[in-house]
Scaffold this motif. Sequence first.
Motif, PDB file in Angstrom:
ATOM      1  N   SER A 155      90.193  70.519  -6.924  1.00  0.00           N
ATOM      2  CA  SER A 155      90.038  69.074  -7.081  1.00  0.00           C
ATOM      3  C   SER A 155      89.369  68.498  -5.841  1.00  0.00           C
ATOM      4  O   SER A 155      89.322  69.132  -4.781  1.00  0.00           O
ATOM      5  CB  SER A 155      91.406  68.411  -7.286  1.00  0.00           C
ATOM      6  N   ARG A 172      95.905  63.622  -4.599  1.00  0.00           N
ATOM      7  CA  ARG A 172      96.576  63.746  -5.892  1.00  0.00           C
ATOM      8  C   ARG A 172      96.974  65.200  -6.095  1.00  0.00           C
ATOM      9  O   ARG A 172      96.322  66.097  -5.550  1.00  0.00           O
ATOM     10  CB  ARG A 172      95.639  63.310  -7.030  1.00  0.00           C
ATOM     11  N   PRO A 175      95.252  69.875 -10.556  1.00  0.00           N
ATOM     12  CA  PRO A 175      95.451  70.039 -11.997  1.00  0.00           C
ATOM     13  C   PRO A 175      96.278  71.293 -12.295  1.00  0.00           C
ATOM     14  O   PRO A 175      96.197  72.283 -11.561  1.00  0.00           O
ATOM     15  CB  PRO A 175      94.027  70.178 -12.543  1.00  0.00           C
ATOM     16  N   ASP A 182      89.581  73.159 -19.579  1.00  0.00           N
ATOM     17  CA  ASP A 182      89.174  71.874 -20.142  1.00  0.00           C
ATOM     18  C   ASP A 182      88.073  71.262 -19.304  1.00  0.00           C
ATOM     19  O   ASP A 182      87.691  71.792 -18.262  1.00  0.00           O
ATOM     20  CB  ASP A 182      90.361  70.899 -20.298  1.00  0.00           C
ATOM     21  N   GLY A 184      88.141  68.321 -17.794  1.00  0.00           N
ATOM     22  CA  GLY A 184      88.584  67.406 -16.765  1.00  0.00           C
ATOM     23  C   GLY A 184      88.450  65.965 -17.215  1.00  0.00           C
ATOM     24  O   GLY A 184      87.816  65.648 -18.224  1.00  0.00           O
ATOM     25  N   ALA A 185      89.050  65.049 -16.437  1.00  0.00           N
ATOM     26  CA  ALA A 185      89.097  63.635 -16.836  1.00  0.00           C
ATOM     27  C   ALA A 185      87.713  63.016 -16.922  1.00  0.00           C
ATOM     28  O   ALA A 185      87.391  62.316 -17.891  1.00  0.00           O
ATOM     29  CB  ALA A 185      89.967  62.854 -15.853  1.00  0.00           C
ATOM     30  N   VAL A 186      86.858  63.275 -15.928  1.00  0.00           N
ATOM     31  CA  VAL A 186      85.524  62.660 -15.932  1.00  0.00           C
ATOM     32  C   VAL A 186      84.680  63.229 -17.063  1.00  0.00           C
ATOM     33  O   VAL A 186      83.967  62.494 -17.766  1.00  0.00           O
ATOM     34  CB  VAL A 186      84.841  62.838 -14.568  1.00  0.00           C
ATOM     35  N   ALA A 188      85.728  64.366 -19.878  1.00  0.00           N
ATOM     36  CA  ALA A 188      86.211  63.798 -21.143  1.00  0.00           C
ATOM     37  C   ALA A 188      85.675  62.385 -21.343  1.00  0.00           C
ATOM     38  O   ALA A 188      85.284  62.001 -22.458  1.00  0.00           O
ATOM     39  CB  ALA A 188      87.734  63.798 -21.158  1.00  0.00           C
ATOM     40  N   LEU A 189      85.635  61.594 -20.260  1.00  0.00           N
ATOM     41  CA  LEU A 189      85.077  60.241 -20.348  1.00  0.00           C
ATOM     42  C   LEU A 189      83.586  60.292 -20.670  1.00  0.00           C
ATOM     43  O   LEU A 189      83.088  59.532 -21.504  1.00  0.00           O
ATOM     44  CB  LEU A 189      85.315  59.496 -19.035  1.00  0.00           C
ATOM     45  N   SER A 219      80.721  67.037 -13.596  1.00  0.00           N
ATOM     46  CA  SER A 219      81.170  66.989 -14.982  1.00  0.00           C
ATOM     47  C   SER A 219      80.020  67.179 -15.957  1.00  0.00           C
ATOM     48  O   SER A 219      80.212  67.706 -17.057  1.00  0.00           O
ATOM     49  CB  SER A 219      81.899  65.667 -15.245  1.00  0.00           C
ATOM     50  N   LEU A 311      91.488  56.543  -8.931  1.00  0.00           N
ATOM     51  CA  LEU A 311      91.720  56.769 -10.363  1.00  0.00           C
ATOM     52  C   LEU A 311      93.062  56.201 -10.819  1.00  0.00           C
ATOM     53  O   LEU A 311      93.794  56.835 -11.578  1.00  0.00           O
ATOM     54  CB  LEU A 311      91.629  58.268 -10.701  1.00  0.00           C
ATOM     55  N   LEU A 334      92.336  53.004 -19.293  1.00  0.00           N
ATOM     56  CA  LEU A 334      93.321  53.770 -18.531  1.00  0.00           C
ATOM     57  C   LEU A 334      94.120  52.788 -17.701  1.00  0.00           C
ATOM     58  O   LEU A 334      93.568  52.068 -16.872  1.00  0.00           O
ATOM     59  CB  LEU A 334      92.623  54.786 -17.624  1.00  0.00           C
TER      60      LEU A 334
END
Length: 517
Positions: A155, A172, A175, A182, A184-186, A188-189, A219, A311, A334
């Motif tokens: 991360s 943070r 993960p 996967d 990751g959050a970005v 997925a966005l 990403s 985030l 979010l």
Amino acid sequence: MYPGKWGVECPDKPAVIHATTGETLSYGELNDRSNQLAQLLWARGLRHGDRMCIFMENNLRYFEVVWAAMRSGLYVTTVNRYLTAEEAGYIIDNSESQALITSNYLGEVAQDLPRHAPNCHTWLMTGGTVEGFEAYEDTIAGQPAENLDDEPAGSFMLYSSGTTGRPKGIYRPLPPNKIHEDAGAVGALQKGLWGFDENAVYLSPAPLYHSAPIGFCISTQVLGGTVVMLPRFDEVGALRAIQDHRVTHSQWVPTMFTRLLKLPEEQRSGYDLSSHKVAIHAAAPCPVGIKQQMFDWWGPIIYEYYAGTELNGFTHATPEQWLAHPGTVGQPILGTIHICNEEGEELPNGEPGIVYFEMDQMPFEYLKDEAKTKDAQHPRHANWTALGDVGYVDDEGYLYLTDRATFMIISGGVNIYPQEIEDALIMHPKVADVAVVGVPNEEMGEEVKAVVQPPDGIEGDDALADELLEYAREHIAHYKCPRSIDFMAQLPRLPTGKLYKRLLKDRYWGKTDSRIV
């Protein structure tokens, strides 16, 4: 989905293209070289949860370094390449990084880094070396281009910009998944909001050390797309890159829009932008007039989001939503928004206050700084956090930002938000950039001053000051208008678009030790 997948399926496909030189890093090369560096870091003793830094200009090697960390379960900190050795060394030391990768381009500064970070034991330099550094290329060449036996996801641990005091690491938990499991959050966005996939060609015109550019680039590669990297922002170079590389997606900050719009019409209309389907912007609210002009030029392809490196929340506005609600930064996708006064009491719709996001739990902390972490939290709700922005929510749930809380001017007991004034003045054709600050006034406490950067060829003189003051009075309430205007050849912005307004304020408040950190 990561370079390991694409390196096997399409090894010759460009993972990143240097927009100026045309140099390309393929997915096969990215996979092999990031594996080699990951193997080296493992051999040097770095394990899951350990930390490393990268201090580099926009360079193809950047992606190898970041991916080596990501596929090794490490934290990686991207250090602002404009910092001094003392400032960058502080971040390397504070982050407890054990490895630093830099470039010979920054060799003059980099050679002094080791003395500021004595606990970092691995110093690598690409493109040549200076004393105290190993050659990056030669050192990783001796490592196998094979996956580590275990590849937990790493991360970013990025540092705040440091507009006041020392920058702080945003920490943070790592993960829980493996790197291949996967997007990751970005990612997925990107996929869900803006249609990124393996066919995306993403233009990154900003410095890679900043959170949004590096996050979006990495990403894009998670999803198998191609990154087109500008070495630095250049208006004509950006338009040429869209045309030459058939760019489909891009990301900008409002100052870039302003500079694009100031181009002569023959340059603005001289490039084929037909491949360009999605333009995303963030980092600061965009003046309504500037964004409307961009819609007039590029069409309804401009999306906006509001979020921080922390985030702790995320809002989003589609082109249709923004056109129906001009000035909004969108609705939350979010976190839950709460607008509160300084005592923490919630305010009704339409009334500006501090913007808090509510999450299920505290999503971050500032590394080694409990006080700063607590300052970001609501007085009574630890899982409500704020980034220091002031705004309001309308009856439909759309968020509007009015300014940063620390930039607010209090003149005669009246709150004045500089952003509104800046948004008005930037529309004047003789204003290339503008900052509005509060300066001392014996009677009122503070008064409003505008500091203007005129375009090339325009002289900042008394006549222009009078013209701009009259223009301001025509467009905003008189009590908000600047009492005076000063001129600067260049406002103190970094390539990220961030304005170091503290430097301007300190000049007028008699502070002589102000510096960018």
